[in-house]
Design a protein around this motif. Structure first.
Motif, PDB file in Angstrom:
ATOM      1  N   CYS A 173      26.434  64.850  54.555  1.00 42.43           N
ATOM      2  CA  CYS A 173      26.463  64.753  53.090  1.00 42.43           C
ATOM      3  C   CYS A 173      27.641  63.862  52.691  1.00 42.43           C
ATOM      4  O   CYS A 173      28.400  63.384  53.542  1.00 42.43           O
ATOM      5  N   ARG A 175      30.353  64.700  51.304  1.00 47.03           N
ATOM      6  CA  ARG A 175      31.646  65.312  51.657  1.00 47.03           C
ATOM      7  C   ARG A 175      32.005  65.133  53.134  1.00 47.03           C
ATOM      8  O   ARG A 175      33.170  65.239  53.503  1.00 47.03           O
ATOM      9  N   CYS A 176      30.995  64.907  53.986  1.00 52.86           N
ATOM     10  CA  CYS A 176      31.289  64.606  55.393  1.00 52.86           C
ATOM     11  C   CYS A 176      32.049  63.279  55.485  1.00 52.86           C
ATOM     12  O   CYS A 176      32.819  63.048  56.409  1.00 52.86           O
ATOM     13  N   CYS A 247      32.477  70.564  57.444  1.00 49.88           N
ATOM     14  CA  CYS A 247      32.230  70.181  56.053  1.00 49.88           C
ATOM     15  C   CYS A 247      31.998  71.429  55.192  1.00 49.88           C
ATOM     16  O   CYS A 247      31.173  72.274  55.541  1.00 49.88           O
ATOM     17  N   CYS A 250      28.083  71.173  54.003  1.00 45.99           N
ATOM     18  CA  CYS A 250      26.921  71.196  54.905  1.00 45.99           C
ATOM     19  C   CYS A 250      27.279  71.506  56.346  1.00 45.99           C
ATOM     20  O   CYS A 250      26.421  71.421  57.223  1.00 45.99           O
TER      21      CYS A 250
END
Ligand SMILES: [Zn+2]
Length: 259
Positions: A173, A175-176, A247, A250
């Motif tokens: 995602c 945020r990764c 993360c 996810c």
């Protein structure tokens, strides 16, 4: 559903493609896409999605059209200055294609209203210009298992990706890639930084292509990669995004907490 005579003519250049055909066109007509932001990215995206016959298009934006928007936000015209962007966009889209449904949401997406809205659509396209919305969509689309096609702009550059982190391994995602939003004063928006308007057009158009591909299940998805367009050097790069096991949106632990 059966295509009408008028739809056969309107979508003839889709229908002639083996990759789309009648079945694909019907799929598009039955699709519900939420476009966040009727600005520089949203403008061409909305126009192409409407023209392509995406059956229901939701537009969420709380802004009104300002004359300084018109240099890049091509879904709006001079006569719409002062009007709500969702209404101005709705008028343009109805002129392009009167056979689809437009749902207007004239409010700012926030933690209280976003999940309810996203839940009503099959796919979300992020054309917003701020990190609060981008991270909100990242987290909610992951949780609600909705594909998210997201783009971002800088004056001469754009980025685009598709996120489907709920599919597990190999599906990161946002945020990764960037765990937390940068401090608010670090990132100038179009309003402050300026932008070559057509750069927004390139990215918004690419975004429309990726939305249509996701809906049709066509070709290769950008999922797992980030596409970067450098307008000054006329270059496209595509970089891999690794899934971060830690993360908060996810990663393994985040998913375990959800179930
Ligand atoms: Zn992630």
């Amino acid at each position: 559903m059966e295509l009408s005579e008028e739809q056969f003519r309107r979508y003839a250049r889709h229908l002639i493609l083996d990759e789309v055909g009648e079945e694909g066109q019907e799929k598009l007509l039955q699709s519900r896409v939420l476009v966040v932001g009727a600005g520089g990215l949203g403008s061409p995206m909305l126009m192409y999605l409407a023209a392509a016959g995406v059956g229901t298009i939701g537009i969420v934006d709380n802004d009104r059209v300002d004359i300084t928007n018109l240099q890049r936000q091509i879904v709006h015209a001079t006569g719409s200055v002062g009007h709500l962007k969702v209404e101005s966009a709705e008028e343009t889209l109805a002129r392009i294609n009167d056979g689809i449904k437009i749902e207007t949401h004239p409010f700012r997406l926030d933690a209280d209203n976003a999940a309810g809205l996203i839940g009503r659509y099959d796919l979300v396209a992020d054309g917003s210009d701020n990190f609060a919305t981008r991270y909100l969509l990242t987290d909610l689309c992951a949780r609600l298992r909705k594909p998210l096609v997201a783009a971002a702009l800088s004056p001469f550059e754009g980025q685009l990706s598709t996120f489907r982190p709920y599919l597990g391994d190999g599906h990161p995602c946002y945020r990764c890639l960037f765990r937390e939003p940068p401090p608010p004063d670090m990132v100038p928006r179009c309003e402050e930084a300026g932008i070559l308007g057509a750069v927004a057009g390139v990215l918004g158009t690419l975004q429309a292509v990726e939305v249509l591909k996701e809906l049709l299940g066509l070709g290769e998805s950008l999922d797992g990669t980030l596409l970067i367009y450098d307008a000054l050097r006329v270059r496209f790069h595509r970089i891999r995004i690794a899934k971060d096991p830690d993360c908060p949106t996810c990663g393994v632990k985040a998913l375990a907490n959800q179930s």
